[in-house]
Enzyme design. Structure first.
Site, mmCIF file in Angstrom:
data_model
loop_
_atom_site.group_PDB
_atom_site.id
_atom_site.type_symbol
_atom_site.label_atom_id
_atom_site.label_comp_id
_atom_site.label_asym_id
_atom_site.label_seq_id
_atom_site.Cartn_x
_atom_site.Cartn_y
_atom_site.Cartn_z
ATOM 1 N N SER A 1 35.871 -21.035 63.284
ATOM 2 C CA SER A 1 36.018 -19.571 63.185
ATOM 3 C C SER A 1 35.179 -18.846 64.226
ATOM 4 C CB SER A 1 35.609 -19.102 61.773
ATOM 5 O OG SER A 1 34.326 -19.590 61.432
ATOM 6 N N ASN B 1 27.952 -20.652 52.201
ATOM 7 C CA ASN B 1 28.802 -19.804 51.356
ATOM 8 C C ASN B 1 28.135 -18.474 51.020
ATOM 9 O OD1 ASN B 1 30.460 -21.983 51.499
ATOM 10 N ND2 ASN B 1 30.295 -22.579 49.342
ATOM 11 N N THR C 1 59.406 22.751 53.115
ATOM 12 C CA THR C 1 59.716 21.669 52.178
ATOM 13 C C THR C 1 61.016 21.086 52.695
ATOM 14 O OG1 THR C 1 60.992 23.078 50.698
ATOM 15 C CG2 THR C 1 58.646 22.883 50.213
ATOM 16 N N LYS D 1 58.980 14.885 81.343
ATOM 17 C CA LYS D 1 58.486 14.491 80.021
ATOM 18 C C LYS D 1 56.977 14.466 79.882
ATOM 19 C CE LYS D 1 60.521 11.951 77.285
ATOM 20 N NZ LYS D 1 61.090 10.837 76.559
ATOM 21 N N ASN E 1 54.691 12.858 76.824
ATOM 22 C CA ASN E 1 54.878 12.136 75.561
ATOM 23 C C ASN E 1 53.598 12.087 74.725
ATOM 24 O OD1 ASN E 1 57.515 11.540 76.329
ATOM 25 N ND2 ASN E 1 56.864 9.706 77.448
ATOM 26 N N GLU F 1 51.954 8.757 68.436
ATOM 27 C CA GLU F 1 52.933 7.706 68.145
ATOM 28 C C GLU F 1 52.252 6.365 67.881
ATOM 29 O OE1 GLU F 1 56.688 8.237 70.868
ATOM 30 O OE2 GLU F 1 54.908 8.922 71.914
ATOM 31 N N TYR G 1 33.865 -20.474 46.108
ATOM 32 C CA TYR G 1 34.277 -20.391 47.511
ATOM 33 C C TYR G 1 35.434 -21.340 47.806
ATOM 34 C CZ TYR G 1 34.305 -20.620 52.578
ATOM 35 O OH TYR G 1 34.705 -20.577 53.897
ATOM 36 N N GLN H 1 37.802 -17.729 54.703
ATOM 37 C CA GLN H 1 37.483 -17.509 56.107
ATOM 38 C C GLN H 1 38.511 -16.555 56.743
ATOM 39 O OE1 GLN H 1 35.890 -20.782 58.577
ATOM 40 N NE2 GLN H 1 37.819 -20.693 59.691
ATOM 41 N N LYS I 1 38.122 -12.447 57.689
ATOM 42 C CA LYS I 1 37.475 -11.771 58.822
ATOM 43 C C LYS I 1 38.437 -11.081 59.766
ATOM 44 C CE LYS I 1 33.732 -14.765 58.175
ATOM 45 N NZ LYS I 1 34.545 -15.397 57.092
HETATM 46 N N1 ARG Z 1 33.171 -20.114 58.496
HETATM 47 C C1 ARG Z 1 33.121 -20.070 57.073
HETATM 48 C C2 ARG Z 1 33.756 -18.774 56.560
HETATM 49 O O1 ARG Z 1 33.921 -17.892 57.328
HETATM 50 C C3 ARG Z 1 31.713 -20.117 56.608
HETATM 51 C C4 ARG Z 1 31.517 -20.681 55.267
HETATM 52 C C5 ARG Z 1 31.832 -22.126 55.287
HETATM 53 N N2 ARG Z 1 31.441 -22.805 54.112
HETATM 54 C C6 ARG Z 1 31.831 -24.032 53.881
HETATM 55 N N3 ARG Z 1 31.432 -24.551 52.800
HETATM 56 N N4 ARG Z 1 32.588 -24.689 54.709
HETATM 57 O O2 ARG Z 1 34.101 -18.645 55.414
#
Ligand code: ARG
Length: 461
Positions: free
Chosen positions: A22, A109, A154, A282, A284, A289, A316, A321, A324
């Site tokens: 990630s 976690n 309206t 034109k 725009n 938009e 968890y 993940q 994000k």
């Molecule tokens: N990159 C993971 C996330 O964004 C971090 C947590 C990972 N935890 C694990 N037990 N693999 O969620």
């Protein structure tokens, strides 16, 4: 060897590394991650879990990494699993064994949950700031245009006369509710999950409250399973973002319509419009938009995370993940749209003469004409029909009601008198609508004043 590689007999495949890494998107959490680690280390030392020497080395090491990351001196290599692993491995490289003690009593976690809490709280502050700037712009414009008459609609049909200030203040109310929603999201984010461990807390005697206070967070989470698996605070923000974008999008729709030659109600500043090479006439309204268009992706971000969360068992799961990219996209999009829309609005000029003409031509005073007849003794049930016939007549003659001479008006109802012209002038129509929340200029000015006072009492942080 991975930090978690002990029980494994071979390296993960390259495909696996690419798939679960990630770092490409969670690198933006580096400052929150490092701040979180600094607070954790301070707490560990205070609790006698970490020696003062180790703690000092950790703080200095983390400070150096923070600085280097801010200065762009550290890459985020794709082979690092995530930002947490990267920071820890650089720290260990730089300060040796002390770096390996930082993670005592913590899991990624609760670490990642903490990072997101910190990030979301900051995001809420930035968003409230952007909304506030938009509100201030609206107040300035509404005050300036408190007395400028325009048609209210309206069904997108001209309905009754209102004032431009009144129309703008409707958006002020919408964005006020957005601020309230973001403040709620901020409160939800203002909580530390640190100490929840992987899922079941930890046996180390941590001081969760101390770490939370170090980070400026108002409270600690009350259940370790919930602490690591709650993403409601992100959803709170993203719901607010979806609704907020819907509000912006409605405003954008009006800007697109109003800037057309057909309406001619607004001229956008050249700095916030684009042209066409093939059709040189034109101009725009791209900002409006694109903002309208980007609304869909913010809805999508919210729906994506809601769907990620809906089937997850406690606590968890790696699915999380996926929080994000959706959250970051909703944040980036909403902030960007708010900021540019505010500038576009601030620099636009409203063509109040056209608005006035349009209100005049559209029989926007027909309701007031009927009310006039009622005041003169015509039954409430009959008056609209009289005015309806009058409007049909005017449509044929292509004129407004008040263009007709009195005798002609009287042929529709003997109740018409000389004072009708004054009674149904656009100015009288709006002045008479002076209840709280109405379009009368005095009401708009009062609403502007209340709005300003409300913004001022909002906490600044
Ligand atoms: N990159 C993971 C996330 O964004 C971090 C947590 C990972 N935890 C694990 N037990 N693999 O969620």
């Amino acid at each position: 060897m991975k930090l978690w590689g002990g029980r494994f007999q071979k390296e993960t495949s390259q495909m696996m590394d690419d798939f679960h890494s990630s770092i490409s998107f969670d690198q933006r959490l580096f400052a929150q991650d490092i701040r979180g680690s600094m607070a954790h280390a301070r707490m560990l030392c205070r609790q006698g879990i970490l020696s003062a020497a180790d703690e000092q080395a950790i703080q200095a090491g983390l400070q150096g990494i923070l600085q280097d990351m801010q200065d762009g001196k550290i890459d985020f290599p794709p082979e690092s699993e995530d930002i947490h692993m990267l920071v820890e491995s650089i720290l260990t490289e730089r300060i040796g064994d002390a770096g390996k003690r930082l993670h005592t009593g913590r899991s990624r976690n609760d670490q990642v949950a903490l990072d997101m809490h910190l990030y979301a709280k900051e995001t809420c502050g930035e968003t409230i700031g952007a909304l506030r700037a938009l509100e201030e712009t609206l107040l300035t414009l509404a005050q300036k245009h408190a007395g400028d008459v325009m048609p209210g609609y309206t069904h997108l049909q001209r309905a009754q006369p209102i004032t431009l200030g009144h129309h703008l203040m409707a958006y002020f109310e919408m964005f006020r509710r957005d601020i309230i929603r973001v403040r709620h999201a901020r409160e939800a984010a203002d909580c530390s999950p640190l100490g929840s461990g992987a899922l079941a807390g930890t046996t180390y005697p941590l001081d969760r409250e101390f770490a939370a206070a170090e980070l400026g967070l108002a409270r600690v989470s009350q259940n370790s399973l919930d602490g690591v698996s709650d993403r409601d605070f992100l959803l709170d923000y993203m719901s607010a973002a979806a609704i907020g974008m819907m509000h912006l999008s409605r405003f954008c729709e009006e800007m697109v319509l109003w800037s057309s030659i057909e309406f001619g109600f607004v001229t956008l500043d050249d700095a916030f419009a684009t042209g066409s090479s093939m059709m040189p006439q034109k101009k725009n309204p791209d900002v409006a938009e694109l903002t309208r268009g980007k609304t869909g992706r913010v809805y999508g971000d919210l729906m994506a995370l809601l769907t990620v969360m809906k089937g997850l068992p406690l606590a968890y799961n790696k699915d999380m993940q996926e929080d994000k990219e959706s959250f970051f996209d909703a944040r980036d999009t909403w902030l960007k749209c708010l900021r540019i829309f505010t500038e576009m609005l601030r620099t636009a000029s409203f063509r109040t003469g056209n608005m006035h003409r349009s209100a005049n031509a559209g029989f926007a005073n027909a309701t007031d004409c009927a009310d006039y007849l009622v005041r003169k003794g015509v039954p409430f049930r009959d008056a609209p029909a009289v005015v309806g016939r009058l409007v049909a007549h005017c449509l044929e003659k292509q004129c407004a009601i008040d263009d007709l001479p009195l005798e002609e008006l009287q042929s529709f109802s003997p109740a018409f008198d000389r004072d009708v012209y004054d009674a149904i002038s656009l100015q009288s129509c709006v002045n008479a609508r002076s209840l709280t929340g109405g379009p009368a200029p005095e009401r708009v000015l009062a609403a502007v004043q209340n709005g300003r006072a409300w913004l001022e009492q909002l906490p600044k942080d």
